[in-house]
Design an enzyme around this catalytic site. Structure first.
Site, PDB file in Angstrom:
ATOM      1  CE1 TYR A 157      22.661  40.630 -49.853  1.00 42.75           C
ATOM      2  CE2 TYR A 157      22.260  41.772 -51.927  1.00 42.75           C
ATOM      3  CZ  TYR A 157      21.889  40.825 -50.986  1.00 42.75           C
ATOM      4  OH  TYR A 157      20.750  40.085 -51.158  1.00 42.75           O
ATOM      5  CG  HIS A 170      20.299  31.302 -48.617  1.00 46.12           C
ATOM      6  ND1 HIS A 170      19.329  31.597 -47.686  1.00 46.12           N
ATOM      7  CD2 HIS A 170      19.791  30.289 -49.365  1.00 46.12           C
ATOM      8  CE1 HIS A 170      18.288  30.784 -47.868  1.00 46.12           C
ATOM      9  NE2 HIS A 170      18.549  29.986 -48.868  1.00 46.12           N
ATOM     10  CG  ASP A 197      26.093  35.472 -39.940  1.00 48.98           C
ATOM     11  OD1 ASP A 197      26.746  34.456 -39.629  1.00 48.98           O
ATOM     12  OD2 ASP A 197      24.915  35.658 -39.557  1.00 48.98           O
ATOM     13  CD  GLN A 199      17.219  28.965 -43.781  1.00 52.05           C
ATOM     14  OE1 GLN A 199      16.311  29.393 -44.471  1.00 52.05           O
ATOM     15  NE2 GLN A 199      17.031  28.596 -42.528  1.00 52.05           N
ATOM     16  N   GLY A 231      16.454  29.201 -34.998  1.00 56.12           N
ATOM     17  CA  GLY A 231      16.267  30.565 -35.461  1.00 56.12           C
ATOM     18  C   GLY A 231      15.914  30.725 -36.924  1.00 56.12           C
ATOM     19  CB  THR A 232      15.189  29.155 -39.765  1.00 57.35           C
ATOM     20  OG1 THR A 232      14.546  29.269 -41.042  1.00 57.35           O
ATOM     21  CG2 THR A 232      15.142  27.708 -39.315  1.00 57.35           C
ATOM     22  CB  SER A 233      10.392  32.130 -40.252  1.00 55.28           C
ATOM     23  OG  SER A 233      10.927  32.419 -41.536  1.00 55.28           O
TER      24      SER A 233
HETATM   25  N1  APR Z   1      16.988  33.401 -31.033  1.00 57.70           N
HETATM   26  C1  APR Z   1      16.441  32.416 -31.801  1.00 57.70           C
HETATM   27  N2  APR Z   1      15.548  32.669 -32.771  1.00 57.70           N
HETATM   28  C2  APR Z   1      15.190  33.944 -32.982  1.00 57.70           C
HETATM   29  C3  APR Z   1      15.708  35.020 -32.229  1.00 57.70           C
HETATM   30  C4  APR Z   1      16.651  34.705 -31.204  1.00 57.70           C
HETATM   31  N3  APR Z   1      17.200  35.644 -30.423  1.00 57.70           N
HETATM   32  N4  APR Z   1      15.158  36.171 -32.690  1.00 57.70           N
HETATM   33  C5  APR Z   1      14.331  35.831 -33.686  1.00 57.70           C
HETATM   34  N5  APR Z   1      14.336  34.483 -33.868  1.00 57.70           N
HETATM   35  C6  APR Z   1      13.616  33.664 -34.851  1.00 57.70           C
HETATM   36  C7  APR Z   1      12.262  34.195 -35.262  1.00 57.70           C
HETATM   37  O1  APR Z   1      11.268  33.747 -34.336  1.00 57.70           O
HETATM   38  C8  APR Z   1      12.093  33.548 -36.638  1.00 57.70           C
HETATM   39  O2  APR Z   1      11.509  32.257 -36.556  1.00 57.70           O
HETATM   40  O3  APR Z   1      14.389  33.655 -36.034  1.00 57.70           O
HETATM   41  C9  APR Z   1      13.538  33.417 -37.133  1.00 57.70           C
HETATM   42  C10 APR Z   1      13.907  34.400 -38.214  1.00 57.70           C
HETATM   43  O4  APR Z   1      13.167  34.120 -39.371  1.00 57.70           O
HETATM   44  P1  APR Z   1      13.447  34.903 -40.739  1.00 57.70           P
HETATM   45  O5  APR Z   1      13.593  36.360 -40.462  1.00 57.70           O
HETATM   46  O6  APR Z   1      12.417  34.481 -41.721  1.00 57.70           O
HETATM   47  O7  APR Z   1      14.916  34.373 -41.168  1.00 57.70           O
HETATM   48  P2  APR Z   1      15.313  33.032 -41.915  1.00 57.70           P
HETATM   49  O8  APR Z   1      14.383  31.922 -41.570  1.00 57.70           O
HETATM   50  O9  APR Z   1      16.769  32.828 -41.673  1.00 57.70           O
HETATM   51  O10 APR Z   1      15.098  33.448 -43.431  1.00 57.70           O
HETATM   52  C11 APR Z   1      15.420  32.529 -44.430  1.00 57.70           C
HETATM   53  O11 APR Z   1      14.991  34.148 -46.123  1.00 57.70           O
HETATM   54  O12 APR Z   1      15.096  36.336 -46.701  1.00 57.70           O
HETATM   55  C12 APR Z   1      15.654  35.126 -46.893  1.00 57.70           C
HETATM   56  O13 APR Z   1      17.752  34.547 -47.709  1.00 57.70           O
HETATM   57  C13 APR Z   1      17.126  35.055 -46.567  1.00 57.70           C
HETATM   58  O14 APR Z   1      18.360  33.248 -45.528  1.00 57.70           O
HETATM   59  C14 APR Z   1      17.193  34.055 -45.446  1.00 57.70           C
HETATM   60  C15 APR Z   1      15.948  33.215 -45.660  1.00 57.70           C
END
Ligand code: APR
Length: 228
Positions: free
Chosen positions: A53, A104, A89, A86, A170-172
């Site tokens: 971290y 988070h 930052d 989530q 931007g989240t999976s």
């Molecule tokens: N603009 C928009 N989306 C983007 C970009 C971009 N430039 N680059 C990547 N992505 C998308 C990817 O397509 C994906 O769907 O951002 C997403 C990232 O997904 P993850 O890496 O799974 O991140 P997140 O969904 O924030 O994860 C959730 O998981 O590991 C834990 O606690 C951690 O808060 C996090 C949580």
């Protein structure tokens, strides 16, 4: 004023130079989640967890908000805006967003390792081993690890249920309970999804924007600011 609720994930900060978690060059690729982001990891090897971290915080201090963070902040001119992120930052705040819920936690604060409610600002990038909270326990990053409670999930769900417009960026949607929040948004409410890889959601009134955040978010924001 209409209420816009935005749920963001790592993708919104990718173009600020902070890695996502699950993309092919993502953060978890180099780490086992179990080694750095669980209470068990902290019990086993606190130095490793602290270092992980500290490095994230060091990268964050060198990063800047991007056009997507700034565009969301500009929505406040016309709407009541609530950001639920989530991300650990602080780029939404640095871009000027006033109402930010950190599901988070946020890495710019430290936390007591015995009482999660005791949090403190951090001066610089590092929490040192030996630095303690007011109860005398080692300080750790103020983040929610896998297996820990997510205290902000209820206020976040309440916000989602009151949204007039919802934006997902931007989240999976791979991690619960955050991934379930979209289910609280009423079915008739317009939901923009901005992500080059649109995640599957079981809801209606979806507008898919398969673009990077710095392209897709300003497009949506421009449309919303121009609307009656
Ligand atoms: N603009 C928009 N989306 C983007 C970009 C971009 N430039 N680059 C990547 N992505 C998308 C990817 O397509 C994906 O769907 O951002 C997403 C990232 O997904 P993850 O890496 O799974 O991140 P997140 O969904 O924030 O994860 C959730 O998981 O590991 C834990 O606690 C951690 O808060 C996090 C949580």
């Amino acid at each position: 004023m209409k209420k816009i609720v935005v749920l963001t994930g790592a993708g919104i900060s990718a173009e600020s130079g902070l890695k996502t978690f699950r993309d092919s060059d993502g953060l978890w690729e180099g780490y086992n989640i179990e080694d750095v982001a669980t209470p068990e990891a902290w019990a086993r090897d606190p130095e490793l967890v602290q270092e992980f971290y500290n490095e994230r915080r060091r990268s964050l201090l060198q990063a800047e908000p991007n056009a997507a963070h700034y565009a969301l902040a500009s929505l406040q001119d016309k709407y009541e805006v609530h950001i639920i992120t989530q991300n650990i930052d602080d780029l939404h705040e640095r871009a000027g967003s006033e109402n930010v819920v950190h599901l988070h936690g946020v890495i710019t604060r430290s936390q007591s390792s015995v009482n999660p409610k005791l949090t403190y600002p951090i001066d610089g990038w590092e929490i040192k081993m030996g630095e303690t909270c007011e109860l005398g326990s080692q300080l750790r990053a103020h983040v929610v690890w896998f297996g820990e409670a997510v205290p902000m999930i209820e206020p976040a769900a309440a916000l989602c249920s009151q949204a007039d417009i919802f934006i997902l960026v931007g989240t999976s949607l791979a991690v619960y309970p955050a991934a379930g929040l979209i289910n609280y948004v009423p079915r008739t409410v317009t939901k923009y999804i901005i992500d080059p890889n649109i995640p599957t959601v079981a809801n209606r009134s979806i507008i898919e924007m398969p673009y990077k955040a710095t392209i897709g978010v300003p497009m949506v924001v421009e449309e919303l600011l121009a609307a009656e």
